[in-house]
Structures are given as C-alpha cells and as structure tokens.
Write a protein that holds these residues in place. Structure first.
Motif, mmCIF file in Angstrom:
data_model
loop_
_atom_site.group_PDB
_atom_site.id
_atom_site.type_symbol
_atom_site.label_atom_id
_atom_site.label_comp_id
_atom_site.label_asym_id
_atom_site.label_seq_id
_atom_site.Cartn_x
_atom_site.Cartn_y
_atom_site.Cartn_z
ATOM 1 N N LEU A 12 0.858 -1.172 0.000
ATOM 2 C CA LEU A 12 0.000 0.000 0.000
ATOM 3 C C LEU A 12 0.900 1.229 0.000
ATOM 4 C CD1 LEU A 12 -2.493 -1.158 2.776
ATOM 5 C CD2 LEU A 12 -2.927 -1.152 0.323
ATOM 6 N N THR A 49 2.281 -1.508 4.753
ATOM 7 C CA THR A 49 1.219 -0.506 4.822
ATOM 8 C C THR A 49 1.708 0.926 4.670
ATOM 9 O OG1 THR A 49 1.420 -0.323 7.222
ATOM 10 C CG2 THR A 49 -0.117 -1.981 6.371
ATOM 11 N N ALA A 56 -5.965 4.335 3.581
ATOM 12 C CA ALA A 56 -4.917 3.315 3.583
ATOM 13 C C ALA A 56 -5.067 2.386 4.785
ATOM 14 C CB ALA A 56 -3.545 3.976 3.584
ATOM 15 N N GLU A 59 -7.970 0.057 4.071
ATOM 16 C CA GLU A 59 -7.624 -0.955 3.067
ATOM 17 C C GLU A 59 -6.835 -2.096 3.699
ATOM 18 O OE1 GLU A 59 -5.864 -1.149 -1.496
ATOM 19 O OE2 GLU A 59 -5.890 0.758 -0.411
ATOM 20 N N CYS A 60 -5.954 -1.766 4.634
ATOM 21 C CA CYS A 60 -5.200 -2.798 5.343
ATOM 22 C C CYS A 60 -6.140 -3.737 6.086
ATOM 23 C CB CYS A 60 -4.206 -2.149 6.298
ATOM 24 S SG CYS A 60 -3.335 -3.336 7.358
#
Length: 425
Positions: A12, A49, A56, A59-60
């Motif tokens: 990411l 990450t 973000a 999304e992790c």
C-alpha cells in the motif's frame, strides 16, 4: 522432503514502499520461501502498509479480513507506516499474527522462524526516536522500472503529516553505496531507475565511520549519470525548496536524467501553506516551474496538492485552483485531507466538511485531466523514446516516453524493457 513455504506480498502506498517490499521478498526467498500471488493461497501473507490517509488504514483492515476468509490458517504479517504508528490497533485485528515496526521490518526472516499460528499477536516495535539506521532497498523484476531507495525519514514537521512519526529522522545511503546498487541493477538488465525517498532533496544526512557525512543530492545525481548500463533515471519527488537551480540545470543537460519532475505543492494559498508549516511560498514554486520550462520546454511536471485542509475557505481553494490553472504543469496528484492523530492540523479550525473536500478533489482531478491532455497534445507528431513495461493486459502493453507520456500498444515481447522510437499521435 519438507515443502518450501510460500509467501505473498501486498504493498500500500508509495514507491518507497514498493522498493522495501521487493527487498523483503528477496530476504525471504533467500531463506527458502517461494513467492506466490497475493490473490492465491500462501503460507505467509505480508502487507506493507501506508498511513498517509485514513483510506490506507481501512484498506489494510479489509485485506486482512479477506485473507481470513480465504486462508484462516496462514500467517499474516503487517509492517510499514501504519504498523509503526498504531501497532496495538493492528494487533487487535482478528487474524494478524505479527506486527513489525520501522526498526524490525528487515528482520522479518528471524521473526517468522519463531512464530506459531494461534499464538497471541506479536508486536515488534520501538520508539521512532530510536530508528536511526538506513536500510538499502530496491525493487527488482516486479516491473521494468526499478525503485531505488536512497533516503528515508524526514526532519520536517508539516502540520498534516505522520511520516516523521512513522519513519523517523532524515537519514540516507552514501553516494558510494548508491553507486554500487546502481551498477548491480545495471548488471541485472535494469534500464530505468526511479530514485525514491521520503524527502529526497535532503539526501546526504547520516553517519559514515561514526562521523557526519557531507554529501548532497546534487553530488548523487552527478555521480549516477556516469554509471554504465543505466539508460534512464527519474527523481520520484522533491520538495520545491530543495530543488536547487543547479539540479534543474544539470537535469536539462543530462543524457540520463529524464525531463520529468514531481514537486509537491500542497496548496496554492500562502495562508494555507503557512498553516501547513511548509517551507516555501507559492512564488518560489512558480519560479521553479518557470526555470524548468525555460531549460526544458518539453519537461513533464507533476504536482501533489491537498484539498480540504482545516480552515481552507472557498477563497483559499479558488486561489489554489487559479494558481494551478495558470501554471505550466502537466498533471496533479490530488489528496483529500484526512485527520491524522497527533498532527498539528488537528488543532486548526474550522474543519472543512467532508462533502466539500470531495467536491474540491473532483474539481482538481478534472483540471489534472485537462492539463495532461494539453501536455500530451503539444507533443503530437514528435518522436520520443518509449521504455515498454513487461506487464500486459488484454493483449496490450504500456510504456513511457522520457517526459512521462504514457503509450499503450498491442503487446510485442521483443519490446519489453527496450527503448523504442515512437511517434506520438
């Protein structure tokens, strides 16, 4: 005979993260792991990450849940900026086995040797003040262009940014070590290197033989220009106050450094820039763009900009829009401001409504599209060299000109990682 364990990676965030993920992959492969696709089955999943935006973080968490559904018995390792900033929060996510902070990510092989599925989540982190070493990283074989990390950390205290808290103080590789890496990459057939870092223009900080180094980014680019085998270099991103006139002039006369700059602006309003704690004003930014275009009219210039920073009024945003509209730039990376814990911006009011932030983002993305369209049309009929990527989708391949115009054409294997003369249409 014991079957080799498989490992899958997902990155990411920025080019710097891609370089580090690739290095982690090589470390594990050297230890006997077999790399596999992240969307398939693996014994170990590693998520590197970012934490620049709240998205973000989300999304992790979504990725971990997806792994849990697909492979509940697999190990899940989280590292990167989010892991350093909020290790306890990550450890609380069901399915996470290991959280590696900034000081421990490159010790991943040792940590995995003593990890057992079903144990309580292990957090290996430390205070960011204790992170002071530089770890060389570069991507290899993941894509045609290679991301080479030459600098890490940041000493700036921008009001919106968590990066210094996630990566520590500014530090960098030595010119000598960067040269060694560049020659190694050339020996591996790499044609283009993208120099990456958190604050690239700050290159030169660090210790060598216990003593402070006195090297500069300008010295680095001069030296890299002489490396045989590398055809192209790009500077991933550089602060306007650190982009010296001598660097601009050097790139203009270089055979290998591409006419392409990415220069963060963040706001076109001096008032907002002051609140952001940026180290320049819009007048300096305009001067740098003008100088680049004076030396390289064909140069591509990308811009980072944040919308919806606290207290950004309609007038402040209009200042930014008009400034960017009139500036001879090529494209924008637009970020919608999101609140980050422990940043100075959290104390600034009034807060811009989220719907307004999104609307401003949309307006600047539309402007970016028009800017890139105009920049590309200016080069219609020109012949420029394109370096084609190995990746193909639906029988098509992509490549970029020296000045970062994207070209898409039917896939031809013989063009992969080759510089091809291309007439732009």
């Amino acid at each position: 005979m014991t079957q080799a364990k498989t490992v899958a990676f997902h990155t990411l965030g920025c080019k710097l993260n891609f370089s580090e993920t690739s290095t982690l992959s090589r470390l594990l492969e050297q230890d006997g792991f077999v790399k596999t696709d992240f969307d398939g089955q693996a014994d170990v999943y590693v998520i590197n990450t970012c934490s620049v935006t709240d998205n973000a973080d989300k999304e992790c968490r979504q990725l971990v849940r997806r792994i849990q559904r697909r492979a509940p018995e697999s190990m899940v390792v989280i590292t990167g900026c989010y892991a350093q900033l909020k290790p306890a929060e990550i450890a609380a996510i069901d399915g996470v086995d290991l959280v590696l902070g900034a000081a421990e990510k490159f010790n991943i092989t040792e940590h995995l040797k003593t990890l057992t599925k079903g144990d309580s989540t292990r957090i290996c982190s430390c205070d960011i003040e204790n992170v002071n070493t530089f770890h060389t990283s570069y991507s290899l074989h993941d894509r045609t262009r290679t991301f080479l990390k030459v600098q890490d950390g940041c000493d700036y205290t921008c009001a919106f940014c968590t990066i210094p808290m996630a990566r520590g103080k500014s530090r960098s590789d030595s010119v000598e070590n960067v040269l060694t890496n560049a020659r190694e990459l050339a020996a591996n057939g790499v044609k283009e290197i993208v120099l990456t870092g958190v604050n690239l223009g700050d290159f030169g900080k660090g210790l060598q033989g216990g003593k402070k180094r006195e090297e500069t980014f300008y010295e680095l680019v001069q030296t890299l220009d002489e490396v045989e085998g590398i055809e192209r270099y790009r500077i991933s991103s550089i602060e306007p106050n650190l982009l010296s006139n001598e660097i601009i002039e050097f790139v203009a006369n270089s055979r290998k450094f591409m006419p392409h700059f990415h220069i963060p602006l963040q706001s076109g309003s001096n008032h907002i820039l002051g609140l952001m704690r940026r180290r320049y004003r819009r007048e300096l930014y305009a001067e740098k763009v003008a100088l680049i275009k004076q030396f390289m009219p064909h140069c591509c210039i990308g811009v980072d900009v944040i919308v919806g920073f606290p207290s950004e009024s309609n007038d402040h945003f209009q200042e930014t829009y008009n400034f960017l509209h009139d500036l001879d730039i090529s494209y924008l990376h637009v970020f919608t401001y999101s609140e980050r814990a422990n940043t100075h911006a959290m104390d600034i009011t009034p807060v811009v409504p989220v719907a307004v932030r999104h609307e401003r983002n949309k307006m600047l993305r539309n402007l970016s599209h028009k800017k890139m369209q105009y920049f590309t049309e200016q080069h219609t009929g020109h012949i420029r060299k394109v370096l084609f990527e190995s990746h193909q989708k639906d029988g098509m391949m992509d490549g970029y000109t020296d000045n970062y115009i994207k070209v898409t054409t039917p896939y031809r294997a013989e063009w992969v990682n080759e510089l091809v003369d291309w007439e732009l249409r």
